[in-house]
Each structure stands twice: as structure tokens, then as C-alpha cells.
Design an enzyme around this catalytic site. Structure first.
Site, short mmCIF file in Angstrom:
data_model
loop_
_atom_site.label_atom_id
_atom_site.label_comp_id
_atom_site.label_asym_id
_atom_site.label_seq_id
_atom_site.Cartn_x
_atom_site.Cartn_y
_atom_site.Cartn_z
N SER A 85 16.93 -2.19 -0.08
CA SER A 85 17.08 -3.31 -1.02
C SER A 85 18.51 -3.81 -1.17
CB SER A 85 16.49 -2.93 -2.39
OG SER A 85 15.09 -2.79 -2.25
N LYS A 106 7.65 3.21 -11.29
CA LYS A 106 7.09 1.88 -11.62
C LYS A 106 6.19 1.89 -12.86
CE LYS A 106 7.34 0.17 -6.89
NZ LYS A 106 6.63 -0.48 -5.77
N ASN A 144 8.05 -3.59 -11.04
CA ASN A 144 9.07 -3.31 -10.03
C ASN A 144 10.32 -4.17 -10.21
OD1 ASN A 144 8.33 -5.84 -9.02
ND2 ASN A 144 8.62 -5.19 -6.90
N GLY A 182 -7.14 2.66 -0.53
CA GLY A 182 -6.31 3.33 -1.52
C GLY A 182 -6.74 2.98 -2.93
N GLY A 211 -1.29 3.25 -7.33
CA GLY A 211 -0.50 2.13 -7.85
C GLY A 211 -0.31 1.02 -6.82
N MET A 218 1.07 -0.98 4.41
CA MET A 218 2.16 -1.23 3.45
C MET A 218 3.38 -0.36 3.77
SD MET A 218 0.66 -1.82 -0.31
CE MET A 218 -0.67 -2.94 -0.69
N TYR A 247 6.14 1.41 6.43
CA TYR A 247 6.78 0.94 7.66
C TYR A 247 7.62 2.07 8.22
CZ TYR A 247 10.60 0.24 4.37
OH TYR A 247 11.53 0.45 3.39
P1 ATR Z 1 1.01 4.86 -4.69
O1 ATR Z 1 1.75 4.55 -5.95
O2 ATR Z 1 1.83 4.77 -3.43
O3 ATR Z 1 -0.26 4.10 -4.58
P2 ATR Z 1 -0.48 7.13 -5.55
O4 ATR Z 1 -0.76 6.44 -6.83
O5 ATR Z 1 -0.11 8.58 -5.53
O6 ATR Z 1 0.69 6.41 -4.77
O7 ATR Z 1 -1.76 6.91 -4.61
C1 ATR Z 1 -1.83 7.43 -3.32
C2 ATR Z 1 -3.10 6.92 -2.67
O8 ATR Z 1 -3.17 7.41 -1.31
C3 ATR Z 1 -4.38 7.38 -3.33
O9 ATR Z 1 -5.33 6.35 -3.17
C4 ATR Z 1 -4.75 8.61 -2.51
O10 ATR Z 1 -6.13 8.93 -2.54
P3 ATR Z 1 -6.76 9.74 -3.81
O11 ATR Z 1 -6.88 8.74 -4.90
O12 ATR Z 1 -8.06 10.26 -3.31
O13 ATR Z 1 -5.77 10.84 -4.11
C5 ATR Z 1 -4.38 8.12 -1.15
N1 ATR Z 1 -4.15 9.22 -0.18
C6 ATR Z 1 -3.12 10.10 -0.17
N2 ATR Z 1 -3.23 10.94 0.89
C7 ATR Z 1 -4.35 10.57 1.56
C8 ATR Z 1 -5.01 11.04 2.75
N3 ATR Z 1 -4.50 12.07 3.45
N4 ATR Z 1 -6.14 10.41 3.14
C9 ATR Z 1 -6.65 9.37 2.45
N5 ATR Z 1 -6.08 8.89 1.32
C10 ATR Z 1 -4.95 9.46 0.88
#
Ligand code: ATR
Length: 273
Positions: free
Chosen positions: A19, A68, A89, A129, A132, A217, A219
Site C-alpha cells: 500500500s 478490519k 478498511n 468462502g 470477512g 483474491m 496474489y
Molecule cells: P478472511 O477475513 O480472509 O475472509 P476468515 O474470516 O478467517 O478470513 O475466513 C477464511 C475463509 O477461508 C473461511 O471461509 C474458511 O472456511 P470455514 O468458514 O469453513 O473456516 C475458508 N478456508 C480456510 N481454509 C480453507 C481450506 N483449506 N479449504 C477451504 N476453505 C478454507
């Protein structure tokens, strides 16, 4: 001569953040006199860090992982899109008031529709997903009036809860990955953090329609695990989240300065470094 207006990004960790470089380019391009630094906030000291930045003359700040949601709670007022996202954000300081906004979803949609020339209107969209990052994208995607938005998540109930929460805004449903069997989509957006552990969400092969765009999302210097998987399945339209990063920054710059920078040269430069 007046001092530059001061901004920063708060995160933990934050040293890797692109950033400051992005906003320095925007400032150079627009002639705006700003100073933008990365600031490490202690995990238990986000609010104190924000207050001391305000006290030292800060005008605004970006907020990244993991603050956030805490930023959302800290704000005295929030934009409608921050309210929908449940996360903030972008902070703007006005006296003692802390105003919260969220430019992530707008940045994603602009990257998709403008930079990648992929309209969402009338298209079938799959969002992977239920955290957040996914939540922040739902409102701005539905605003584009897709034919359908399906949210798929490892924990199916989180996806269906999100779909219920946003159901008044458009055609959105949600569930677990097994529910994807037999469906295909024009745009598949990975908003899970699975790439961080080298994993990919378990997608049935038929999920990508012909000419579908696979968008991560996340990279990286090389293909993320999700992009590599999509490529292996024969998907040719592939994009990572660097464009979203630059576009959310451009939108934050606009919120603060009232000027929209030209994001493409900045994105090109980042891709080359
Ligand atoms: P962010 O703020 O980046 O969205 P988060 O709120 O911790 O981070 O959410 C992470 C997301 O990635 C969740 O949707 C999680 O699935 P769960 O809700 O079942 O926990 C998903 N995620 C993380 N690791 C994963 C994996 N190995 N396979 C599939 N989904 C995954």
C-alpha cells in the site's frame, strides 16, 4: 510550506504491504501532497495505535489483516457499504470522529468489470468462502445484478447464513461445496484463505463454464494454488487479486482526496516488480 497530509496502513504483520508504494504512485500521479506509511499495530493495541496516529495529526488510514472487524467497531460512523461488509478498511479522521468505509468490494468489482472486462450483470457468479473477505464482496457483486450468486463454503452454514443476510439485495443462495455438483458458473471468485496453507477448495471439475473467469483474491509471484488448479482444468481466463489491491487503494484515495487516480499504470508497475 505546509506538511504533507499523513495517512498509513495498520496491520499485523504489515511490513510486506504494497500500500505505501501504491499510494506514493497515486500521489505522484495526481500531485497530491501526502505521506503514507505502513504502521505495525500490536495485536492487542489497534485502538491505541489509531488514537495516537490521530493525535499526531493523521488524516486517515487503511486497515488490513487482522483488524478490519475491530476497525468497524471503533468507528463513530460508517458508510452503507462498510455496514453491509461488517468490516472497515478505510478510516477518515474528522476531529474526534472516526469515519469508517470499506473499499474492498468496490475494488474487486472494478477490477473484474473494468480491468478484466468481465461484466457481472446477468452472469452466474460463484463466491468461495464465508469469512470477512467473502462478506465484503457480496453487496457490491449483487449491485451489478448477476443472474445468480452462489456462496460456497467449507462450513456450509456460514454460507447459507450470509445468503440469508443479503437475500433482500438480489438472487443469492449459499451452501457447502458438495452442493456445487452439476452447476456451472461464468465467474468463480476464491475468497477463502485456503491458498495460505497451500490448499484449494474442493470444487467439482464442471464448475467452470466455457470462457469462465477464475479469480483469486490472493496474489503471489507465481500461480496461487487456486489459479494453478483452474489452469489445470483448462480454464484460460485467470486473474489474481493484485488488481483488487490496487483498485481498493484507488477507491480509498478517492475517499480521502476526492481525486480518482489512474490505477492501470500502477498495476502494470507492480506486476513488473
Ligand atoms: P478472511 O477475513 O480472509 O475472509 P476468515 O474470516 O478467517 O478470513 O475466513 C477464511 C475463509 O477461508 C473461511 O471461509 C474458511 O472456511 P470455514 O468458514 O469453513 O473456516 C475458508 N478456508 C480456510 N481454509 C480453507 C481450506 N483449506 N479449504 C477451504 N476453505 C478454507
Amino acid at each position: 510550506m505546509t506538511a504533507p497530509a499523513r495517512y498509513c496502513v495498520f496491520g499485523n504483520p504489515v511490513a510486506h504491504s504494497k500500500s505505501p508504494a501504491i499510494h506514493a504512485e497515486f500521489a505522484r500521479q495526481t500531485g497530491e501532497d501526502i505521506d503514507y506509511q505502513a504502521r505495525l499495530a500490536p495485536l492487542d493495541g489497534f485502538a491505541d495505535s489509531v488514537h495516537s496516529f490521530i493525535a499526531s495529526g493523521g488524516c486517515g488510514a487503511n486497515v488490513t489483516v487482522p483488524f478490519k472487524e475491530e476497525a468497524f467497531r471503533l468507528c463513530s460512523a460508517r458508510s452503507a457499504r462498510a455496514q453491509l461488509a461488517g468490516a472497515v478498511n478505510t478510516l477518515s479522521f474528522d476531529g474526534t470522529q472516526i469515519l469508517g468505509d470499506n473499499t474492498d468490494g468496490a475494488g474487486l468489482v472494478r477490477d473484474l468489470t473494468v480491468n478484466l472486462e468481465t461484466p457481472l450483470t446477468g452472469r452466474r457468479i460463484l463466491l468461495l468462502g464465508g469469512g470477512g473477505a467473502a462478506r465484503g464482496a457480496i453487496g457490491p457483486i449483487l449491485e451489478q445484478r448477476p443472474e445468480q450468486l452462489f456462496i460456497a463454503n467449507r462450513t456450509a452454514s456460514k454460507a447459507s447464513d450470509l445468503a440469508t443476510l443479503f437475500s433482500s439485495l438480489g438472487p443469492v443462495t449459499g451452501g457447502g461445496f458438495p452442493e456445487l455438483a452439476g452447476s456451472c458458473f461464468d465467474v468463480v471468485i476464491n475468497a477463502t484463505s485456503a491458498s495460505l496453507s497451500g490448499d484449494i477448495p474442493p470444487l467439482p471439475a464442471g464448475v467452470f463454464a466455457p470462457e469462465a473467469l477464475a479469480y483469486d483474491m490472493m496474489y503471489g509471484k507465481s500461480d496461487t494454488p487456486f489459479i494453478a488448479y483452474a489452469r489445470q482444468l483448462g480454464v484460460t481466463r485467470l486473474a489474481d487479486g493484485l488488481g483488487m489491491l490496487v483498485e481498493q487503494a484507488a477507491e480509498a484515495f478517492f475517499v480521502w482526496r476526492g481525486i480518482r487516480p489512474d490505477s492501470l499504470p500502477v498495476l502494470d508497475k507492480l506486476r513488473r516488480t
